[in-house]
Design a protein around this motif. Structure first.
Motif, PDB file in Angstrom:
ATOM      1  N   ASN A   1      17.351 -17.256  10.773  1.00 28.10           N
ATOM      2  CA  ASN A   1      18.450 -17.261   9.990  1.00 28.10           C
ATOM      3  C   ASN A   1      18.470 -16.423   8.719  1.00 28.10           C
ATOM      4  OD1 ASN A   1      19.736 -18.551   7.257  1.00 28.10           O
ATOM      5  ND2 ASN A   1      20.815 -19.497   9.191  1.00 28.10           N
ATOM      6  N   ILE A   2      17.002 -16.223   8.217  1.00 27.21           N
ATOM      7  CA  ILE A   2      17.055 -15.449   7.383  1.00 27.21           C
ATOM      8  C   ILE A   2      17.060 -13.939   7.741  1.00 27.21           C
ATOM      9  CG2 ILE A   2      15.257 -14.305   5.624  1.00 27.21           C
ATOM     10  CD1 ILE A   2      14.695 -17.524   5.024  1.00 27.21           C
ATOM     11  N   ALA A   3      16.208 -13.571   8.927  1.00 30.96           N
ATOM     12  CA  ALA A   3      16.547 -12.274   9.425  1.00 30.96           C
ATOM     13  C   ALA A   3      18.062 -11.926   9.601  1.00 30.96           C
ATOM     14  CB  ALA A   3      15.833 -12.157  10.806  1.00 30.96           C
ATOM     15  N   LEU A   4      18.750 -12.740  10.492  1.00 33.44           N
ATOM     16  CA  LEU A   4      20.339 -12.546  10.591  1.00 33.44           C
ATOM     17  C   LEU A   4      20.920 -12.003   9.514  1.00 33.44           C
ATOM     18  CD1 LEU A   4      22.825 -12.479  12.630  1.00 33.44           C
ATOM     19  CD2 LEU A   4      22.919 -15.083  12.060  1.00 33.44           C
ATOM     20  N   LYS A   5      20.723 -12.983   8.406  1.00 34.81           N
ATOM     21  CA  LYS A   5      21.569 -13.015   7.161  1.00 34.81           C
ATOM     22  C   LYS A   5      21.294 -11.615   6.338  1.00 34.81           C
ATOM     23  CE  LYS A   5      23.009 -17.738   6.647  1.00 34.81           C
ATOM     24  NZ  LYS A   5      22.902 -19.013   5.961  1.00 34.81           N
ATOM     25  N   ALA A   6      19.792 -11.394   6.362  1.00 32.28           N
ATOM     26  CA  ALA A   6      19.412  -9.944   5.821  1.00 32.28           C
ATOM     27  C   ALA A   6      19.804  -8.660   6.477  1.00 32.28           C
ATOM     28  CB  ALA A   6      17.644  -9.855   5.905  1.00 32.28           C
ATOM     29  N   ALA A   7      20.169  -8.857   7.947  1.00 34.20           N
ATOM     30  CA  ALA A   7      20.540  -7.650   8.531  1.00 34.20           C
ATOM     31  C   ALA A   7      22.046  -7.635   8.120  1.00 34.20           C
ATOM     32  CB  ALA A   7      20.276  -7.734   9.960  1.00 34.20           C
ATOM     33  N   GLU A   8      22.775  -8.473   8.319  1.00 31.61           N
ATOM     34  CA  GLU A   8      24.129  -8.773   7.846  1.00 31.61           C
ATOM     35  C   GLU A   8      24.475  -8.219   6.561  1.00 31.61           C
ATOM     36  OE1 GLU A   8      26.079 -12.399  10.697  1.00 31.61           O
ATOM     37  OE2 GLU A   8      25.567 -12.795   8.707  1.00 31.61           O
ATOM     38  N   GLY A   9      23.630  -8.732   5.533  1.00 31.22           N
ATOM     39  CA  GLY A   9      23.814  -8.172   4.061  1.00 31.22           C
ATOM     40  C   GLY A   9      23.634  -6.603   4.213  1.00 31.22           C
ATOM     41  N   THR A  10      22.379  -6.372   4.617  1.00 31.19           N
ATOM     42  CA  THR A  10      22.220  -4.845   4.791  1.00 31.19           C
ATOM     43  C   THR A  10      23.429  -3.922   5.291  1.00 31.19           C
ATOM     44  OG1 THR A  10      19.955  -5.152   4.919  1.00 31.19           O
ATOM     45  CG2 THR A  10      20.668  -3.064   5.411  1.00 31.19           C
TER      46      THR A  10
END
Lengths: 348, 348
Positions: free
Chosen positions: A235-244
Motif C-alpha cells: 500500500n505504501i509503495a503504491l501511494k509513494a509511486a502515485e504521489g511521485t
C-alpha cells in the motif's frame, strides 16, 4: 454472456459516475448485461439518458447506501442484506452476476465481500491486486492493502493467485513472479520474505516462473509480471509511486507556464504532452481485484470519473471472460496436491 | 574549522569522482579541511589537478579498498583497521575528523560504522535518514534501510533523531513528525506503528511536533518535515518513488522526440526543461545520514558523479555546522529524563 453487478451508490459520486461509466463500458463490450443496486429515484434519471444501458440492465431498489467513511464493522451491521454494496456482492454469490464492481470504501467492501463470499479453500487471507503501469507495459502488484503482515505461506498464496491473474489478464503461459524485498541477494530481507522465496523455489510450479527478489525500482521497470508483497508495504509503495507521479506532473505543468518561450514550446509540443498524459492517465489502471474469495469483486477508486469507472468494469469483464476464478482454483488444487503428505498411517 | 574524512576508494569510481567532488565542495565551503584515505598512487594524480584541495587535505595511504559487492562480515574481517572505509570512520572516533563520507557499499559501511563508533546510549538501532524532495521543499525520511523490522520504541527513537536532524538541516524550531502508515485513522496499521503513535503522543516532546499517521502519497506532498518508518518499508518506498521518477522522465523524453512538432516545441521550451531537470536532479538529494552512532557518517550513492558527491559532502558539512550530534544527545537526554521512574527502592 457476462453479467456484472454494480454497487451504484458506491464512490464519491454514486450514480452520476457509475451509470455513465457502465454505459461507456457497454459500448466496448456490447454482450454484457448489468444488475444494478441503488436507490431507484437517484438512479433512474441517469439511466434514462442511456437507453442502451437501460435495456441491458436490471435495476433493484435498495434504501441503504454505505458511506465512504463508514467503518467496516458499522457498514456490516447497517448494510448487511440491505445495502447496494452488499447486494451487488451477494448477486455474485447467488449466481445472478459473474463479478461485482464497487467504488465504495475499501474497508467496508472487503469486510462485506469476505463475510458474504467467504475465503476459498486453502486460502487464509484475501489480497487486493492492482495493475501497475510500467516501462514495459503493465504488471500486477499484490497485496496493495487488503490486510497487514502476511506470513510466508500467505505470500506463497498471493504468488499463486497473482500468477493466475496474470495468465488471465496478459495471456502468457507462465508469468514471472518476484518477491518485493530490500535487495536481490538471498540473504537480504525479513524472515517471511526469505521463507516465501524458499517455498516458491521448492514448489517448482508450472503455473508461474519464480524470478527471485525484486526491489522497489523494479516495480516501475516491469522486471516481472507479478510483484508479491504484504499489504502494509504494498500500500505504501503504491501511494509513494502515485504521489511521485502527481508531483512530477505538477512540476512539469509549472515549468511549461513560467516563460513565454516555454508556453510557445508547449503549443508546438501539445500533441506529445497529450500522448504523455494519456500514457500516464491513472484512470486507465483503475480497478483493484479482490483475490482469494469465492467470487470476484472489483474495487474502483472512489473519486474516479466515468472513464475511470469504465476501466474498472473492463477489468471485471477481462477477469470473467478469461476465467480467473477457475484458474486460481486449479492452481491451488495442483499446488496442494503436490504438498499432500503420502497416504499412510502417519498421514491421518 | 570543519574537518571531513573521505573514503576515497569507495563507490563505483573511487578517486576519479571523490576528489573532484571534494574540490567542488571546497569551493562552497572554503573553511573545510579534508582527511583522505586511499591508495596513494591512485589518489595523487587526481589530487594534483586540484591544488587548493591538495593544500587543505591530508592524504593517508592505505592498501585495502572494500568492494561494492563485499558482504558486511567479509568487509569487516578484511578491512578492519586497514581499509580506506574503516580509517575514514575511525578518524571520526579519534577526533581527527568531525564527520566521515563514503560512497562505498551500504551494508559494509553500516557494519563498520556500528563496530567502530558504537551505538549512542539509549539507542538500540541505527537508522539511515534520506532527504526527500517534495512539493514544498525537502523532508527527512528514516529509516531507508539500515535495519529491518523496528519496534515501537525504536520508531520513537527514529522520530527523536529525525526531529533533531530536521532542526539541524532546516533550521526550524519544532519540526512536524509523521509515522508512515496505510491510513490516517488511529485504528489503522500494524501494532508497532500504532504503539509508536501512542508513545509519541504521550511523550509530548518540545523538540518535535507529532503530526500523526501519514500515507505513502504524503511523502511527495511534504505533509510533514520528518517521516518515520521501519527500514524495509522505507527502502521500498524510496526505490519505488525513484523508479517512478526515472520512468516518467523516460516517457517525457520519448514523447518530446517522436514528432517534428514535439522537437520544435522542445527547442522553444528547453529552458523550462532544464529547470525541471535541475529541480528533479537526484544528485541534489544525495547523502544518507547514519543516525544513532557516536559520530556522523554520510553515505553517498555509489554510482554518483562529482556533483552528486559534492552534495553528500554538503550534507556532511551542514550536519557538523549545525551540531547534529549534540542536538540528538540533548533530545535523547530530555526524553529519557522524562521517562525515568521516580527514585525509590523499586527503581533498582
Amino acid at each position: 454472456m457476462i453479467k456484472i453487478s454494480l454497487d451504484v451508490m458506491g464512490g464519491d459520486f454514486g450514480p452520476e459516475v457509475v451509470i455513465p461509466g457502465a454505459a461507456k463500458a457497454l459500448e466496448r463490450h456490447p454482450e454484457v448485461t448489468f444488475v444494478l443496486y441503488g436507490q431507484r429515484e437517484k438512479c433512474e434519471p441517469f439511466l434514462e439518458r442511456f437507453p442502451k444501458l437501460k435495456e441491458r440492465s436490471e435495476l433493484h431498489h435498495c434504501d441503504v447506501a454505505i458511506g465512504m467513511d463508514e467503518k467496516p464493522s458499522q457498514a456490516l451491521r447497517r448494510g448487511r442484506n440491505v445495502s447496494s454494496m452488499w447486494l451487488a456482492i451477494d448477486a455474485v454469490k447467488e449466481g445472478k452476476a459473474d463479478v461485482a464492481v464497487s467504488a465504495g470504501n475499501t474497508g467496508a467492501l472487503m469486510a462485506m465481500a469476505m463475510f458474504c463470499l467467504r475465503m476459498m479453500p486453502n486460502i487464509e487471507r484475501p489480497a487486493i491486486a492492482g495493475i501497475w503501469p510500467t516501462a514495459r507495459g503493465e504488471s500486477i502488484v499484490l497485496d496493495i492493502g487488503a490486510t497487514i503482515g502476511a506470513d510466508a505461506r500467505q505470500l506463497l498464496d498471493f504468488a499463486l493467485m497473482g500468477g493466475a491473474m496474470a495468465r488471465a489478464l496478459f495471456d502468457i503461459e507462465s508469468p514471472t513472479v518476484g518477491l518485493l524485498n530490500v535487495g536481490a541477494e538471498e540473504v537480504k530481507g525479513n524472515e517471511e520474505v526469505k521463507e516465501a522465496g524458499r517455498l516458491l523455489r521448492e514448489a517448482n510450479l508450472s503455473s508461474l516462473t519464480y524470478y527471485g527478489f525484486v526491489e522497489g525500482d523494479d516495480l516501475g521497470k516491469g522486471t516481472v509480471d507479478v510483484v508479491v508483497t504484504e499489504g502494509f508495504t504494498g500500500n505504501i509503495a503504491l501511494k509513494a509511486a502515485e504521489g511521485t507521479a502527481r508531483q512530477m506532473a505538477a512540476f512539469l505543468k509549472m515549468a511549461m507556464s513560467r516563460t513565454l518561450m516555454a508556453k510557445i514550446g508547449y503549443l508546438f509540443a501539445r500533441g506529445a504532452f497529450r500522448m504523455l498524459r494519456d500514457k500516464l492517465d491513472p484512470r486507465k489502471s483503475n480497478g483493484g481485484v479482490f483475490l482469494g474469495l469465492n467470487g470476484i469483486v472489483i474495487k474502483s477508486h472512489g473519486g474516479t470519473d466515468a472513464e475511470g469507472y469504465a476501466a474498472a468494469i473492463d477489468v471485471a469483464y477481462d477477469m470473467v471472460k478469461n476465467g480467473l476464478s477457475k484458474k486460481i482454483e486449479n492452481d491451488l488444487k495442483i499446488y496442494h496436491a503436490g504438498q499432500q503428505p503420502p497416504a499412510g498411517p502417519e498421514a491421518a
